[in-house]
Design a protein around this motif. Sequence first.
Motif, mmCIF file in Angstrom:
data_model
loop_
_atom_site.group_PDB
_atom_site.id
_atom_site.type_symbol
_atom_site.label_atom_id
_atom_site.label_comp_id
_atom_site.label_asym_id
_atom_site.label_seq_id
_atom_site.Cartn_x
_atom_site.Cartn_y
_atom_site.Cartn_z
ATOM 1 N N HIS A 120 7.551 -28.788 -26.532
ATOM 2 C CA HIS A 120 8.175 -28.612 -25.120
ATOM 3 C C HIS A 120 9.574 -28.966 -24.854
ATOM 4 C CE1 HIS A 120 3.942 -28.498 -24.240
ATOM 5 N NE2 HIS A 120 3.775 -29.533 -24.616
ATOM 6 N N PRO A 121 10.444 -27.904 -25.446
ATOM 7 C CA PRO A 121 11.915 -28.191 -25.305
ATOM 8 C C PRO A 121 12.385 -29.031 -24.144
ATOM 9 C CG PRO A 121 11.631 -25.956 -26.136
ATOM 10 C CD PRO A 121 10.067 -26.598 -25.509
ATOM 11 N N VAL A 122 13.464 -29.771 -24.191
ATOM 12 C CA VAL A 122 14.040 -30.092 -22.782
ATOM 13 C C VAL A 122 15.403 -29.422 -22.203
ATOM 14 C CG1 VAL A 122 15.273 -32.398 -21.939
ATOM 15 C CG2 VAL A 122 13.285 -32.443 -23.713
ATOM 16 N N ARG A 123 15.110 -28.707 -21.347
ATOM 17 C CA ARG A 123 16.084 -27.697 -21.030
ATOM 18 C C ARG A 123 16.432 -27.955 -19.523
ATOM 19 N NH1 ARG A 123 15.046 -23.091 -24.205
ATOM 20 N NH2 ARG A 123 14.915 -24.062 -26.396
ATOM 21 N N THR A 124 15.927 -28.569 -18.742
ATOM 22 C CA THR A 124 16.341 -28.974 -17.139
ATOM 23 C C THR A 124 16.399 -30.368 -16.701
ATOM 24 O OG1 THR A 124 13.823 -29.122 -16.421
ATOM 25 C CG2 THR A 124 15.099 -26.847 -16.778
ATOM 26 N N ALA A 125 17.194 -30.523 -15.552
ATOM 27 C CA ALA A 125 17.239 -31.898 -15.204
ATOM 28 C C ALA A 125 15.974 -32.444 -14.902
ATOM 29 C CB ALA A 125 17.954 -31.826 -13.773
ATOM 30 N N ALA A 126 14.744 -32.041 -14.696
ATOM 31 C CA ALA A 126 13.490 -32.465 -14.345
ATOM 32 C C ALA A 126 12.847 -32.660 -15.980
ATOM 33 C CB ALA A 126 12.524 -31.206 -13.774
ATOM 34 N N ASP A 127 13.064 -32.037 -16.725
ATOM 35 C CA ASP A 127 12.731 -32.472 -18.292
ATOM 36 C C ASP A 127 13.441 -33.562 -18.552
ATOM 37 O OD1 ASP A 127 11.367 -29.871 -18.455
ATOM 38 O OD2 ASP A 127 13.075 -28.790 -19.545
ATOM 39 N N VAL A 128 14.730 -33.734 -18.573
ATOM 40 C CA VAL A 128 15.249 -35.001 -18.792
ATOM 41 C C VAL A 128 14.601 -36.182 -18.072
ATOM 42 C CG1 VAL A 128 17.595 -36.304 -18.870
ATOM 43 C CG2 VAL A 128 17.508 -34.035 -19.585
ATOM 44 N N ALA A 129 14.401 -36.041 -16.549
ATOM 45 C CA ALA A 129 14.150 -36.973 -15.981
ATOM 46 C C ALA A 129 12.579 -37.488 -16.342
ATOM 47 C CB ALA A 129 13.761 -36.636 -14.315
ATOM 48 N N ALA A 130 11.989 -36.567 -16.895
ATOM 49 C CA ALA A 130 10.415 -36.734 -17.510
ATOM 50 C C ALA A 130 10.509 -37.459 -18.546
ATOM 51 C CB ALA A 130 9.540 -35.583 -17.576
ATOM 52 N N LEU A 131 11.536 -37.578 -19.329
ATOM 53 C CA LEU A 131 11.454 -38.156 -20.691
ATOM 54 C C LEU A 131 11.207 -39.848 -20.671
ATOM 55 C CD1 LEU A 131 14.660 -36.891 -22.393
ATOM 56 C CD2 LEU A 131 12.562 -36.306 -23.076
ATOM 57 N N PRO A 132 10.101 -40.384 -21.325
ATOM 58 C CA PRO A 132 9.441 -41.623 -21.148
ATOM 59 C C PRO A 132 10.667 -42.597 -21.742
ATOM 60 C CG PRO A 132 8.646 -40.540 -23.110
ATOM 61 C CD PRO A 132 9.421 -39.346 -22.303
ATOM 62 N N ASP A 133 10.759 -43.792 -21.104
ATOM 63 C CA ASP A 133 11.526 -45.043 -21.742
ATOM 64 C C ASP A 133 10.854 -45.533 -23.015
ATOM 65 O OD1 ASP A 133 13.305 -44.983 -19.533
ATOM 66 O OD2 ASP A 133 12.064 -46.349 -18.352
ATOM 67 N N LEU A 134 11.559 -45.788 -23.921
ATOM 68 C CA LEU A 134 11.054 -46.285 -25.288
ATOM 69 C C LEU A 134 10.704 -47.894 -24.953
ATOM 70 C CD1 LEU A 134 10.583 -46.339 -28.280
ATOM 71 C CD2 LEU A 134 12.816 -46.936 -28.637
ATOM 72 N N ASP A 135 9.417 -48.339 -25.151
ATOM 73 C CA ASP A 135 9.070 -49.651 -25.119
ATOM 74 C C ASP A 135 9.207 -50.237 -26.340
ATOM 75 O OD1 ASP A 135 7.900 -52.111 -24.888
ATOM 76 O OD2 ASP A 135 5.708 -51.141 -24.561
ATOM 77 N N GLU A 136 10.234 -51.149 -26.440
ATOM 78 C CA GLU A 136 10.826 -51.673 -27.776
ATOM 79 C C GLU A 136 9.561 -52.289 -28.561
ATOM 80 O OE1 GLU A 136 14.535 -53.621 -27.892
ATOM 81 O OE2 GLU A 136 15.461 -51.712 -26.656
#
Length: 397
Positions: A120-136
Amino acid sequence: MSLPTIEADVQVLPADHPLQSGRTSASPLVTTYQGTRGAVTPIWMMRQAGRSLPEYRALRVGTDMLDACLDPAMASEITLQPVRRHGVDAGIFFSDIVVPIKLAGVDVSIVAGKGPVLPHPVRTAADVAALPDLDEAALAPISEAVALTVAALGDTPLIGFAGAPFTLAAYLVEGGPSKDHIAARTMMHSDPETWQGLMRWTATITGAFLRAQLMAGASAAQLFDSWAGALSLADYTAKVAPASALALSRVHGLQYTAPDAATRTVPIVHFGVGTGELLGAMHDVGADVMGVDYRIPLDEASRRLGGTVPLQGNIDPAFLAAPWPVLEAHVLDVLDRGRAAPSHVLNLGHGVPPDTDPVVITRVVSFVHDVAGDAAARGSDADAGTSATTSAETSTS
């Protein structure tokens, strides 16, 4: 490109850290990274752990690459294998640049013969917004693997490893490897706001990944930008460098007390492929040492950096399959050119090819430690006005 900066987190390393305890702070690798030239040039090689070693291939049977990276005992054993076999001056943590992407929860796999693949390539603003935060907390297997490795290495330092934000972003946008990274470079110019958001995300996760390794006991850090050579200097400076600086800000300010009682920080190496035109800009993001690929001689790299920056590199991996006299002459040439820099760690100008004969690597390491070290001493004698025998007269074949 304007990314928020993170102030360097000034922090004293714990008392049992190999740098703080003195186990690795006086090692040839660490002191050379800090600009002190020793009698013998230290050596390690990128991708020294992996497919060129039969013990690695035997260990990995039936285990997926990313699973191997996230198995602390296996990752530690793989990291240690080339140190035992070759006698190199450092271990490089066995991992992959996409590991922090996976730990953040993004679907990624490594396909044999192809490399990282993201369905699922990241191509749009919505795709970037959906990227999960890394729980350290997800970095626990990395910290455990580093701790196991450091305990086994003794006074040999471990180098932490992470992919640079641009290279991670390129994989995310392209969905896998690419020859020209056109989709990533297109987003950079056509949708700069989305690009900035993506670079902020990659900088955050890779900075955390690198910091976890250092806090667990690694004695140096290397940021690896596989695909930065696809960029112009203008694009790198404006669109990429701020994210690399943001990533490295997570590992600046990690302090320890050196044997000479001076307060020092963990050394940081920055390396890119095909980045001879970017060396100054890559150094300026916060690196102490610049890795140089095989396309540019070390003396020219040092000139471009003002003659003040320690260097790492840059044997051409193609020479590893050449007849020994050819390889020997090349190694001596690289060592000679490396004397233009304040200090020099010998490495490849990229990684060990998978079909390399391990015996050759061991021989190069031994040659550098013994014969090349003698040659360097003879060179110093010659500079002082004493007679010297040329390396060709004394080297073994």
